[in-house]
Design an enzyme around this catalytic site. Structure first.
Site, PDB file in Angstrom:
ATOM      1  CG  ASN A  46      -0.408  -0.012   2.618  1.00 54.44           C
ATOM      2  OD1 ASN A  46       0.658  -0.562   2.945  1.00 54.44           O
ATOM      3  ND2 ASN A  46      -1.145   0.677   3.392  1.00 54.44           N
ATOM      4  CB  VAL A  47       1.459   4.024  -2.267  1.00 56.89           C
ATOM      5  CG1 VAL A  47       2.401   5.107  -2.266  1.00 56.89           C
ATOM      6  CG2 VAL A  47       2.591   2.530  -2.642  1.00 56.89           C
ATOM      7  CD  GLU A  48      -1.315   5.297   4.835  1.00 60.19           C
ATOM      8  OE1 GLU A  48      -2.071   4.293   5.496  1.00 60.19           O
ATOM      9  OE2 GLU A  48      -0.926   6.128   5.629  1.00 60.19           O
ATOM     10  CB  CYS A  57      -5.399  -1.282  -1.724  1.00 58.41           C
ATOM     11  SG  CYS A  57      -6.714  -0.322  -1.257  1.00 58.41           S
ATOM     12  CD  GLU A  59      -5.427  -5.718  -1.529  1.00 61.65           C
ATOM     13  OE1 GLU A  59      -5.999  -6.384  -0.547  1.00 61.65           O
ATOM     14  OE2 GLU A  59      -5.056  -4.657  -1.368  1.00 61.65           O
ATOM     15  CB  CYS A  90     -11.024  -3.236   0.748  1.00 65.76           C
ATOM     16  SG  CYS A  90     -10.271  -2.542  -0.611  1.00 65.76           S
ATOM     17  CB  CYS A  93      -8.791  -4.797  -3.325  1.00 61.68           C
ATOM     18  SG  CYS A  93      -8.043  -3.328  -3.083  1.00 61.68           S
TER      19      CYS A  93
END
Length: 135
Positions: A46-48, A57, A59, A90, A93
């Site tokens: 994940n990359v916020e 996400c 995925e 989620c 995803c």
């Protein structure tokens, strides 16, 4: 079949990728690893972003690597947190994974692998778009 697949290898790769996640806001790192029908392993983390809704996400990264390295059908996926816990994708995803693995794609869960069709029943997919063109 779930017993024939090396989910432990996928979990280890997902753990490694969770360690590379960029999650400074939630501090909830996630890594995802997937087995492709041709034997490749693809993954992502994940990359916020400071603007939460535009974060990615793990995925999403996995599917991006799948497509960038030649495509194909996913057979199995494991998603893990930075603390080594198996987590479910989620809803968004699950839909993304459905497009690239279908209802038989095995998703690792805390209670063992389950077909995506059980986790996303009656999913909307490419076939639904074809049927709408026929109407």
């Amino acid at each position: 079949m779930p017993g024939e697949l090396d989910f432990e290898m996928l979990r280890l790769r997902a753990d490694e990728l969770a360690g590379r996640a960029y999650a400074p806001y939630s501090e909830f790192s996630v890594g995802a690893a997937g087995l492709v029908v041709d034997g490749r392993i693809v993954g992502g983390c994940n990359v916020e972003n400071a603007s939460y809704p535009v974060g990615l996400c793990a995925e999403c990264g996995l599917v991006s690597e799948l497509v960038a390295t030649g495509g194909g059908q996913l057979v199995a996926v494991s998603c893990r947190t930075g603390s080594g816990q198996t987590v479910l994708p989620c809803g968004r995803c699950r839909q993304l994974l459905f497009e690239h693995g279908g209802e038989q794609l095995l998703i690792d869960t805390p209670r063992g692998p389950r077909p995506l069709g059980e986790l996303l029943p009656a999913a909307f997919g490419p076939g639904d778009l074809e049927r709408s063109k026929e109407s």
